[in-house]
Design an enzyme around this catalytic site. Sequence first.
Site, PDB file in Angstrom:
ATOM      1  N   GLY A  12       9.871   0.857   4.616  1.00  0.00           N
ATOM      2  CA  GLY A  12      10.676   0.686   5.821  1.00  0.00           C
ATOM      3  C   GLY A  12      10.143   1.349   7.083  1.00  0.00           C
ATOM      4  N   SER A  13       8.814   1.507   7.184  1.00  0.00           N
ATOM      5  CA  SER A  13       8.310   2.128   8.424  1.00  0.00           C
ATOM      6  C   SER A  13       8.451   1.178   9.612  1.00  0.00           C
ATOM      7  CB  SER A  13       6.853   2.587   8.258  1.00  0.00           C
ATOM      8  OG  SER A  13       5.980   1.496   8.166  1.00  0.00           O
ATOM      9  N   ASN A  14       8.343  -0.115   9.385  1.00  0.00           N
ATOM     10  CA  ASN A  14       8.584  -1.067  10.488  1.00  0.00           C
ATOM     11  C   ASN A  14      10.062  -1.092  10.864  1.00  0.00           C
ATOM     12  OD1 ASN A  14       6.130  -2.638  11.455  1.00  0.00           O
ATOM     13  ND2 ASN A  14       5.849  -2.640   9.222  1.00  0.00           N
ATOM     14  N   MET A  90       9.618  -8.464   0.275  1.00  0.00           N
ATOM     15  CA  MET A  90       8.591  -9.010  -0.604  1.00  0.00           C
ATOM     16  C   MET A  90       8.999 -10.282  -1.345  1.00  0.00           C
ATOM     17  SD  MET A  90       6.083  -7.135   0.038  1.00  0.00           S
ATOM     18  CE  MET A  90       4.889  -7.490  -1.261  1.00  0.00           C
ATOM     19  N   ILE A  92       9.738 -14.510  -1.007  1.00  0.00           N
ATOM     20  CA  ILE A  92       9.557 -15.678  -0.140  1.00  0.00           C
ATOM     21  C   ILE A  92      10.953 -16.184   0.243  1.00  0.00           C
ATOM     22  CG2 ILE A  92       8.698 -18.049  -0.020  1.00  0.00           C
ATOM     23  CD1 ILE A  92       6.309 -16.467  -0.482  1.00  0.00           C
ATOM     24  N   ASN A 107       8.762 -12.253  11.148  1.00  0.00           N
ATOM     25  CA  ASN A 107       8.136 -11.435  10.108  1.00  0.00           C
ATOM     26  C   ASN A 107       6.925 -10.726  10.689  1.00  0.00           C
ATOM     27  OD1 ASN A 107       7.480 -10.520   7.415  1.00  0.00           O
ATOM     28  ND2 ASN A 107       5.912 -12.126   7.312  1.00  0.00           N
ATOM     29  N   HIS A 109       3.115  -9.264   9.597  1.00  0.00           N
ATOM     30  CA  HIS A 109       2.120  -9.420   8.533  1.00  0.00           C
ATOM     31  C   HIS A 109       0.853  -8.642   8.909  1.00  0.00           C
ATOM     32  CE1 HIS A 109       0.171 -11.365   5.136  1.00  0.00           C
ATOM     33  NE2 HIS A 109      -0.895 -11.494   5.911  1.00  0.00           N
ATOM     34  N   ASP A 145       3.634 -17.179   5.458  1.00  0.00           N
ATOM     35  CA  ASP A 145       2.973 -16.603   6.645  1.00  0.00           C
ATOM     36  C   ASP A 145       2.345 -17.671   7.546  1.00  0.00           C
ATOM     37  OD1 ASP A 145       3.619 -14.013   5.678  1.00  0.00           O
ATOM     38  OD2 ASP A 145       1.846 -14.022   4.416  1.00  0.00           O
ATOM     39  N   GLN A 173      -0.484  -0.327  14.674  1.00  0.00           N
ATOM     40  CA  GLN A 173      -0.290  -1.457  15.603  1.00  0.00           C
ATOM     41  C   GLN A 173       0.987  -2.225  15.279  1.00  0.00           C
ATOM     42  OE1 GLN A 173      -2.130  -1.845  18.326  1.00  0.00           O
ATOM     43  NE2 GLN A 173      -3.140   0.009  17.609  1.00  0.00           N
TER      44      GLN A 173
HETATM   45  C1  GRF Z   1       3.699  -3.874   6.331  1.00  0.00           C
HETATM   46  O1  GRF Z   1       2.319  -3.705   6.239  1.00  0.00           O
HETATM   47  C2  GRF Z   1       4.045  -5.279   6.742  1.00  0.00           C
HETATM   48  O2  GRF Z   1       3.108  -5.839   7.594  1.00  0.00           O
HETATM   49  C3  GRF Z   1       4.056  -6.015   5.423  1.00  0.00           C
HETATM   50  O3  GRF Z   1       4.598  -5.110   4.506  1.00  0.00           O
HETATM   51  C4  GRF Z   1       4.376  -3.767   4.969  1.00  0.00           C
HETATM   52  C5  GRF Z   1       5.726  -3.126   5.054  1.00  0.00           C
HETATM   53  O4  GRF Z   1       5.653  -1.768   5.391  1.00  0.00           O
HETATM   54  N1  GRF Z   1       4.788  -7.256   5.536  1.00  0.00           N
HETATM   55  P1  GRF Z   1       6.964  -0.978   5.761  1.00  0.00           P
HETATM   56  O5  GRF Z   1       7.943  -1.144   4.603  1.00  0.00           O
HETATM   57  O6  GRF Z   1       7.496  -1.544   7.037  1.00  0.00           O
HETATM   58  O7  GRF Z   1       6.544   0.456   5.921  1.00  0.00           O
END
Ligand code: GRF
Length: 192
Positions: A12-14, A90, A92, A107, A109, A145, A173
């Site tokens: 969940g870093s994003n 993770m 589809i 999404n 990627h 994707d 990034q």
């Molecule tokens: C990220 O690299 C994202 O691009 C991919 O899965 C990873 C998720 O990382 N889809 P996080 O859970 O957001 O840290």
Amino acid sequence: MLNIGVLISGRGSNLQALIDASECGDIPAKISIVISNKSDAYGLERAKKHNIPAVFINPRDFSDKNSYERKIVETLKQYNVGLVCLAGYMKIVGEVILTEYKGKMINIHPSLLPKYPGLHAQKQALEDKAKVSGATVHFVDEGCDTGSIILQAEVPVLENDTEDSLSARILEQEHKIYPEAVRLFVEGKVKF
Ligand code: GRF
């Protein structure tokens, strides 16, 4: 204000980057619900720390993918979600979610799509001896994707890179372009 629902499966870093951007006003929208298909996803803790409702919906409680997705749609609707962000989700996405949210679901990627779709994008880049890779935010469609691209950021692939070192460089990034892409969507500057 637009309500955002975030689907996760892990770290969940994003998600954190989106929460931070929303809290400091960079994204004029509210993260209203976080849904995980994994009970131990750390992103659920991140959400709770920010008082954001966060639920684990167990795929095993449903007889098939469609009924699982119906539960997800029902939950998103409870929170009046107008944008769904996949952030390390993770699974589809299938037709039930797409029917409801196509054009309103994006999404992130870890490659410069259309290069290296699917799993292990960073490993694919290394095996291909790519000189550059990066991250892409795109709309979600029926393919894996393949949806139209909103933003990309490039990073160099260094000679001694490992999957971990390249992933870390790309992730930096990701945390910049994901909030930025969400902002563009919320402000009506990108459309499906
Ligand atoms: C990220 O690299 C994202 O691009 C991919 O899965 C990873 C998720 O990382 N889809 P996080 O859970 O957001 O840290």
